[in-house]
Design an enzyme around this catalytic site. Structure first.
Site, PDB file in Angstrom:
ATOM      1  N   GLY A  46       0.769  -1.188  -0.012  1.00 22.96           N
ATOM      2  CA  GLY A  46       0.191  -0.066   0.090  1.00 22.96           C
ATOM      3  C   GLY A  46       0.964   1.122   0.017  1.00 22.96           C
ATOM      4  CD  GLN A  51       3.338   5.945   2.617  1.00 28.36           C
ATOM      5  OE1 GLN A  51       2.606   5.222   2.234  1.00 28.36           O
ATOM      6  NE2 GLN A  51       4.561   4.934   3.217  1.00 28.36           N
ATOM      7  CB  CYS A  88       5.820   2.372   7.158  1.00 26.20           C
ATOM      8  SG  CYS A  88       5.296   3.623   6.442  1.00 26.20           S
ATOM      9  CG  LEU A  89       6.769   1.141   1.101  1.00 30.53           C
ATOM     10  CD1 LEU A  89       5.764   1.639  -0.044  1.00 30.53           C
ATOM     11  CD2 LEU A  89       8.026   0.385   0.809  1.00 30.53           C
ATOM     12  CG  HIS A 130       0.281   1.013   7.514  1.00 27.86           C
ATOM     13  ND1 HIS A 130       1.064   0.622   8.415  1.00 27.86           N
ATOM     14  CD2 HIS A 130       0.682   1.949   6.731  1.00 27.86           C
ATOM     15  CE1 HIS A 130       2.091   1.200   7.955  1.00 27.86           C
ATOM     16  NE2 HIS A 130       1.850   2.202   7.012  1.00 27.86           N
ATOM     17  CD  GLU A 131      -1.084   2.366   3.055  1.00 28.77           C
ATOM     18  OE1 GLU A 131      -0.565   3.520   2.715  1.00 28.77           O
ATOM     19  OE2 GLU A 131      -0.328   1.372   3.128  1.00 28.77           O
ATOM     20  CG  HIS A 134       0.680   6.884   5.948  1.00 28.49           C
ATOM     21  ND1 HIS A 134       1.698   7.305   6.296  1.00 28.49           N
ATOM     22  CD2 HIS A 134       0.855   5.414   5.276  1.00 28.49           C
ATOM     23  CE1 HIS A 134       2.749   6.246   6.253  1.00 28.49           C
ATOM     24  NE2 HIS A 134       2.021   4.951   5.921  1.00 28.49           N
TER      25      HIS A 134
HETATM   26 CO    CO Z   1       2.819   3.266   5.778  1.00 31.13          CO
END
Ligand code: CO
Length: 159
Positions: A46, A51, A88-89, A130-131, A134
């Site tokens: 995701g 991000q 997480c990226l 999670h997204e 963000h």
């Molecule tokens: Co993330």
């Protein structure tokens, strides 16, 4: 399409609340296409617009067979509970245990402003939460029970 830079923890943009998408125009399409390419390149499950430095309420989830775009999403139902590792990226080389709902229902619109809803469970329910976080400026490390360094994040926890 073009790759966008994924910003990482410490960048204040990740801590801001994203604004709703109001213009369903070509610029939005370019952003979403770029995010898709960026997500694929990063081998993640995701990716949320903040991000890549864009404070708009949009995220993508890769359901293996297709990537779905959620714009102006709302989590309208949550049920059950699961506990598992997340990564997480935007928080490289780290993972942590997070408690999330087992199932969620998300209402959103697509890139043309057409409403849809989707029920998700397990990995995808976790990813949707999670997204969504963000978009609220929340990182999973804020709510993780344990955090640890991890050199090689599994693909399914790169969110
Ligand atoms: Co993330």
């Amino acid at each position: 399409m073009a790759l966008r830079e994924i910003i990482v923890e410490g960048n204040p943009t990740l801590r801001k609340i994203s604004r709703p998408v109001v213009n369903f125009d070509a610029k939005l399409g370019i952003l979403l296409d770029d995010m898709k390419e960026t997500l694929k390149k990063a081998n993640g499950v995701g990716l949320a617009a903040p991000q890549v430095g864009i404070l708009r309420r949009a995220f993508l989830i890769d359901f293996d067979d297709k990537i779905v775009e959620f714009i102006n999403p709302k989590i309208v139902e949550k049920s059950g509970e699961q506990e598992g590792f997340e990564g997480c990226l935007s928080v490289p080389d780290t993972r942590g245990v997070v408690v999330r709902p087992m199932k969620v229902k998300v209402e959103a619109v697509d890139r043309y402003g057409r409403p849809f809803s989707m029920e998700m469970e397990e990995l995808f329910a976790r990813c949707a939460c999670h997204e969504y976080d963000h978009l609220e400026g929340i990182l999973y490390i804020d709510i993780a029970k344990d955090k640890e360094k991890c050199d090689n994040l599994a693909e399914e926890i790169k969110e």
